[in-house]
Write a protein that holds these residues in place. Structure first.
Motif, PDB file in Angstrom:
ATOM      1  N   PRO A  18       0.802  -1.214   0.000  1.00  0.00           N
ATOM      2  CA  PRO A  18       0.000   0.000   0.000  1.00  0.00           C
ATOM      3  C   PRO A  18       0.831   1.258   0.000  1.00  0.00           C
ATOM      4  O   PRO A  18       0.349   2.321  -0.352  1.00  0.00           O
ATOM      5  CB  PRO A  18      -0.802  -0.125   1.319  1.00  0.00           C
ATOM      6  CG  PRO A  18      -0.858  -1.584   1.599  1.00  0.00           C
ATOM      7  CD  PRO A  18       0.451  -2.113   1.100  1.00  0.00           C
ATOM      8  N   ALA A  35      -0.287  -1.230  -5.242  1.00  0.00           N
ATOM      9  CA  ALA A  35      -1.578  -0.726  -4.820  1.00  0.00           C
ATOM     10  C   ALA A  35      -2.707  -1.370  -5.603  1.00  0.00           C
ATOM     11  O   ALA A  35      -3.843  -1.423  -5.144  1.00  0.00           O
ATOM     12  CB  ALA A  35      -1.631   0.797  -4.972  1.00  0.00           C
ATOM     13  N   SER A  57      -5.409   6.152  -2.626  1.00  0.00           N
ATOM     14  CA  SER A  57      -3.959   5.987  -2.678  1.00  0.00           C
ATOM     15  C   SER A  57      -3.306   7.148  -3.407  1.00  0.00           C
ATOM     16  O   SER A  57      -2.281   7.671  -2.974  1.00  0.00           O
ATOM     17  CB  SER A  57      -3.607   4.669  -3.379  1.00  0.00           C
ATOM     18  OG  SER A  57      -2.210   4.516  -3.499  1.00  0.00           O
ATOM     19  N   GLU A 289       3.564   6.301  -4.791  1.00  0.00           N
ATOM     20  CA  GLU A 289       2.108   6.236  -4.874  1.00  0.00           C
ATOM     21  C   GLU A 289       1.580   6.761  -6.208  1.00  0.00           C
ATOM     22  O   GLU A 289       0.702   6.158  -6.824  1.00  0.00           O
ATOM     23  CB  GLU A 289       1.474   7.050  -3.735  1.00  0.00           C
ATOM     24  CG  GLU A 289       1.713   6.468  -2.349  1.00  0.00           C
ATOM     25  CD  GLU A 289       0.699   5.405  -1.979  1.00  0.00           C
ATOM     26  OE1 GLU A 289      -0.164   5.109  -2.809  1.00  0.00           O
ATOM     27  OE2 GLU A 289       0.783   4.876  -0.851  1.00  0.00           O
TER      28      GLU A 289
END
Length: 341
Positions: A18, A35, A57, A289
């Motif tokens: 994550p 993710a 996210s 991310e």
């Protein structure tokens, strides 16, 4: 600390997915993680759609990258303060030593295993670019350049980082992305050069050198942050530099005069803890991310933030063109965030 084998690496990646990129492939272990898989798991267990998890996210990654940008924007004013007490070489050596000790403590407390051998070359690039090269070259530049003039390197950094990332990772951002990126960089360059008169000096040479090495470090760090937590990327890069920086601190402190005052100590603490450790930690995590290209474009706001801190902390006059430049940069940032990358 012990080296990670392939099994350990696979477990680590799966556990930290994550915090990683939206799609990470571990070729060595034959494991797909990121993710994307986390979104699927979350959707199956909580009823939240994969798209909603992905959006969250991306939002988290953007916020983390912005925190990094704010931290970096304080670097030049803090460096100016630090130069009140230390010479340029000793300031860089001591800040890197302090940051490395903090990073090493976190790694020890967390019992983090040593990175795999294949990651050390990339960590060396991060160390040379963002731990040593950028701080040293910009500190040397700030001896003769104002903070507003030095901000030109930050204005060029996003475009350079996106270019190196495209070469290094094979990703090809869209034409809209590149148009907005180049336009944003042009706005920042025009603004900073107009304020400085456009003259090229020794400080400019240092700044362009800093631009190149930092972009390389950001690109490699962003790639590694998809394979391990971002704080471990900067942590190991700092630890890698520790022996050299301890020796450099001993030598430079014995050569360059030290005149401690409040500004000097605060400046040193911030560039060591805020810019070098915390800033790079949230920055690399944010890049993992949302991707290197989009994260790099958030840095277009950094020179304008630096100007604000320069006025607030250093008492420099705010140029009248700043609001116009700020508006142009924010528009370009909005376009890059929506463009397909």
């Amino acid at each position: 600390m012990r080296p990670q084998n392939s099994a350990t690496a696979s477990t680590t990646i799966a556990a930290t997915a994550p915090e990683g990129s939206t799609s990470v492939r571990n070729a060595g272990a034959g494991v797909r993680t990121g993710a994307g898989s986390a979104a699927t798991d979350a959707a199956g267990t909580t009823g939240v759609t994969a798209a909603e998890v992905s959006d969250r996210s991306a939002g988290r990654g953007t916020l983390l990258a912005l925190l990094g940008v704010v931290s970096f924007s304080l670097t030049f004013p803090s460096t100016v303060w630090g130069l009140e007490s230390f010479g340029p070489w000793s300031l860089v050596a001591v800040r890197s030593t302090l940051a490395a000790l903090i990073a090493g403590a976190f790694l020890l407390v967390g019992r983090v295993p040593l990175p795999e051998r294949r990651h050390w070359a990339g960590l060396a690039v991060v160390a040379c670019g963002v731990v040593i090269g950028f701080p040293l070259l910009t500190t040397l530049a700030l001896q003769t350049s104002t903070t507003s003039h030095a901000a030109v390197v930050v204005g060029l950094l996003p475009l350079t980082t996106a270019t190196l990332a495209a070469i290094r990772t094979g990703r090809r951002p869209s034409r809209t992305f590149w148009f907005a990126a180049v336009s944003g960089a042009a706005v920042v360059i025009a603004f900073t050069l107009q304020q400085s008169g456009g003259a090229v000096s020794t400080g400019d040479v240092y700044l362009f050198g800093a631009l190149l090495v930092c972009a390389a470090g950001y690109t490699e760090g962003g790639r590694l942050a998809a394979l391990m937590p971002g704080w471990q990327v900067i942590g190991w890069a700092l630890v890698l530099c520790l022996p050299l920086m301890v020796a450099a601190s001993a030598v430079t402190l014995s050569i360059e005069p030290v005149h401690l005052n409040a500004h000097g100590v605060i400046g040193l603490v911030w560039v060591a803890v805020g810019s070098t450790f915390f800033g790079l930690y949230v920055w690399y995590r944010g890049m993992a991310e949302i991707g290197i290209p989009k994260a790099s474009q958030l840095q277009l706001a950094q020179p304008l933030l630096t100007l604000f801190w320069s006025v607030f902390l250093l008492g420099e006059a705010l140029p009248l063109a700043a609001p116009l430049a700020a508006t142009g940069v924010l528009v370009c940032i909005a376009v890059t965030q929506k463009a397909k990358s």
